[in-house]
Design a protein around this motif. Structure first.
Motif, PDB file in Angstrom:
ATOM      1  N   SER A  91      -8.061  -2.921   5.620  1.00 19.16           N
ATOM      2  CA  SER A  91      -8.418  -4.343   5.578  1.00 19.16           C
ATOM      3  C   SER A  91      -9.458  -4.625   4.496  1.00 19.16           C
ATOM      4  O   SER A  91      -9.327  -5.587   3.738  1.00 19.16           O
ATOM      5  CB  SER A  91      -8.951  -4.795   6.942  1.00 19.16           C
ATOM      6  OG  SER A  91      -7.950  -4.762   7.917  1.00 19.16           O
TER       7      SER A  91
ATOM      8  N   LEU B 178      -7.882  -4.407   1.069  1.00 21.57           N
ATOM      9  CA  LEU B 178      -7.150  -5.621   0.728  1.00 21.57           C
ATOM     10  C   LEU B 178      -8.093  -6.763   0.385  1.00 21.57           C
ATOM     11  O   LEU B 178      -7.819  -7.562  -0.512  1.00 21.57           O
ATOM     12  CB  LEU B 178      -6.252  -6.040   1.895  1.00 21.57           C
ATOM     13  CG  LEU B 178      -4.876  -5.391   2.007  1.00 21.57           C
ATOM     14  CD1 LEU B 178      -4.062  -6.106   3.077  1.00 21.57           C
ATOM     15  CD2 LEU B 178      -4.132  -5.396   0.696  1.00 21.57           C
TER      16      LEU B 178
ATOM     17  N   SER C 136      -3.662  -6.829   6.990  1.00 23.12           N
ATOM     18  CA  SER C 136      -3.739  -8.047   6.183  1.00 23.12           C
ATOM     19  C   SER C 136      -4.824  -9.002   6.645  1.00 23.12           C
ATOM     20  O   SER C 136      -5.101 -10.001   5.966  1.00 23.12           O
ATOM     21  CB  SER C 136      -2.380  -8.762   6.190  1.00 23.12           C
ATOM     22  OG  SER C 136      -1.402  -7.992   5.550  1.00 23.12           O
TER      23      SER C 136
ATOM     24  N   ASP D 268      -7.170  -9.357   3.947  1.00 26.26           N
ATOM     25  CA  ASP D 268      -6.753 -10.294   2.910  1.00 26.26           C
ATOM     26  C   ASP D 268      -7.074 -11.723   3.326  1.00 26.26           C
ATOM     27  O   ASP D 268      -7.509 -12.546   2.506  1.00 26.26           O
ATOM     28  CB  ASP D 268      -5.255 -10.129   2.660  1.00 26.26           C
ATOM     29  CG  ASP D 268      -4.789 -10.868   1.421  1.00 26.26           C
ATOM     30  OD1 ASP D 268      -5.472 -10.773   0.389  1.00 26.26           O
ATOM     31  OD2 ASP D 268      -3.748 -11.541   1.486  1.00 26.26           O
TER      32      ASP D 268
ATOM     33  N   SER E   3      -1.775 -15.712   2.255  1.00 30.16           N
ATOM     34  CA  SER E   3      -2.093 -14.429   2.881  1.00 30.16           C
ATOM     35  C   SER E   3      -1.421 -14.289   4.246  1.00 30.16           C
ATOM     36  O   SER E   3      -0.942 -13.209   4.599  1.00 30.16           O
ATOM     37  CB  SER E   3      -3.616 -14.281   3.029  1.00 30.16           C
ATOM     38  OG  SER E   3      -4.235 -14.192   1.758  1.00 30.16           O
TER      39      SER E   3
ATOM     40  N   ALA F  92       1.298 -11.396   5.434  1.00 29.89           N
ATOM     41  CA  ALA F  92       1.240 -10.584   6.652  1.00 29.89           C
ATOM     42  C   ALA F  92       2.525 -10.717   7.456  1.00 29.89           C
ATOM     43  O   ALA F  92       3.105  -9.722   7.907  1.00 29.89           O
ATOM     44  CB  ALA F  92       0.034 -11.003   7.487  1.00 29.89           C
TER      45      ALA F  92
ATOM     46  N   THR G 290       5.499  -9.059   5.509  1.00 30.33           N
ATOM     47  CA  THR G 290       5.485  -7.603   5.556  1.00 30.33           C
ATOM     48  C   THR G 290       6.132  -7.097   6.835  1.00 30.33           C
ATOM     49  O   THR G 290       6.935  -6.159   6.822  1.00 30.33           O
ATOM     50  CB  THR G 290       4.039  -7.075   5.466  1.00 30.33           C
ATOM     51  OG1 THR G 290       3.451  -7.539   4.254  1.00 30.33           O
ATOM     52  CG2 THR G 290       4.002  -5.564   5.469  1.00 30.33           C
TER      53      THR G 290
END
Length: 402
Positions: free
Chosen positions: A12, A15, A136, A139, A250, A254, A257
């Motif tokens: 984390s 990112l 994420s 991010d 962002s 997430a 992904t």
């Protein structure tokens, strides 16, 4: 499970560092008197140092294990964050970014090795996508929360507060994880370099490598660098507004992904999932190139599409693993990670020089960003063309350690 949570926390913060400049780029540029080319190099220096550091971190992971390696390297990120917060010149900020990149270098490969040891190849992409989706959160913290913190404390004080996070993560690795130090290690610098050379000699990977160079690089050129300046220059967006739009991107990264991992598990057609999602990303880039000033809502929609379909790195890694023998998984992932990060560095620095040239040529801001999106679309399209010739899977040319 406890170890996986600690690894996710490290991912984390990694990112967070990758994308933090995009939100506060206008403020950093004004404070340090940076032009577009300097900003591009500054952002890319994290990824270049991250890539180069794969060699020493790979050796360290083999000799000392993830616990000691990640705990130790995290202190480079701590010192780099502090140096960035007090930087008064471009070169001090550049050195700070290099240190942060080195500090985060062992995290991703450490997570991949952890997953690879505990899950079957068939579940690798799915579990990796799940971990990256959870990671994420870092991010997300680099979007609206960072923008609001920077508006409240200023970007320098914000970084001084943030540097406590990698320090805490280092302590968690030391005290919350059991030792994973190998009993015997035969890895040396020469052996590591020879192993990496063998990875690059696998012909089946040659058509996959362009996607490693381009796919994540295109995504991070937007999320990690130009999205903030673009929104500020074209739509006069404030730091909070920029943070909100980037948070939407962002979140889509997430979600995307995780969904891409599910799609790969459902259809068992990794190559075609990558090509289809990349085509959707390419479409969004072309729309931005054609309508660069249509509106902030339109731009946010395109960013969401890019985030949703553009982060196919886990699928590319899953595809590549079919060409590697098990004893080469570790250094194979290190090589491919390095290639991906080098691609980000090239695209970010190259796009910075392009924007600087466009400024000196007195092109309008709209035309400058149109050129940027055309460049990114062209890079992705070229990589997709090469990748379309790749094999679906294979094992015939897997190397063996000698």
């Amino acid at each position: 499970m406890r170890e996986l949570i600690v690894l996710c926390s490290a991912y984390s913060i990694s990112l967070f560092y990758r994308g933090m400049i995009a939100v506060i780029a206008p403020e950093i540029s004004a404070d340090l008197a940076l032009d577009e080319a300097m900003l591009g190099v500054l952002a890319s220096s994290f990824f270049l140092s991250f890539a180069v550091a794969q060699i020493p971190t790979g050796i360290a992971l083999d000799r000392f294990g993830g616990r000691i390696t990640i705990a130790g390297f995290m202190w480079f990120a701590v010192f780099g964050t502090w140096l960035f917060s007090v930087a008064t010149t471009y070169y001090e900020a550049l050195l700070a970014q290099v240190l942060i990149g080195v500090g985060c270098a062992p995290v991703f490969v450490g997570i991949m090795l952890f997953i690879g040891r505990r899950f079957s190849p068939q579940r690798f992409a799915y579990v990796t996508a799940l971990v990256l989706a959870v990671g994420s959160l870092g991010d997300l913290m680099g979007t609206t929360p960072l923008a609001m913190l920077a508006q409240w404390l200023g970007w320098r004080s914000s970084l001084q507060l943030i540097m406590l996070v990698p320090a805490l993560i280092s302590c968690l690795f030391l005290f919350a994880m059991e030792s994973d130090r190998p009993e015997v290690s035969q890895e040396t610098l020469v052996r590591m370099l020879k192993g990496m050379a063998k990875i690059c000699s696998i012909r089946s990977l040659w058509t996959v490598m362009p996607m490693f160079l381009a796919s994540y690089a295109v995504l991070m050129a937007i999320r990690g660098l130009w999205s903030g300046p673009y929104l500020a220059d074209i739509f006069a967006a404030s730091a909070t507004q920029r943070g909100f739009i980037l948070m939407a991107m962002s979140v889509s990264m997430a979600v995307g992904t995780f969904l891409l991992g599910l799609a790969d598990r459902r259809f068992q057609q990794t190559k075609w999932v990558v090509l289809c999602t990349s085509m959707l990303t390419l479409l969004a880039l072309m729309l931005l190139a054609y309508y660069p000033a249509r509106g902030s809502g339109f731009a946010m929609g395109c960013f969401i599409v890019i985030g949703l379909f553009g982060y196919n790195y886990p699928l590319l890694m899953s595809h590549s693993r079919t060409f590697l023998s098990p004893q080469y998984y570790g250094r194979g992932m290190a090589v491919l990670t390095a290639i991906s990060m080098i691609g980000v560095a090239i695209i970010q620095s190259g796009s910075g020089w392009l924007m600087e040239w466009a400024t000196s040529a007195k092109l309008s801001s709209v035309e400058q960003y149109r050129m940027l999106f055309v460049l990114l679309a062209g890079v992705l399209a070229t990589a997709m063309l090469a990748y379309s010739f790749s094999r679906r899977e294979g094992s015939a040319d897997q190397p063996t350690i000698k």
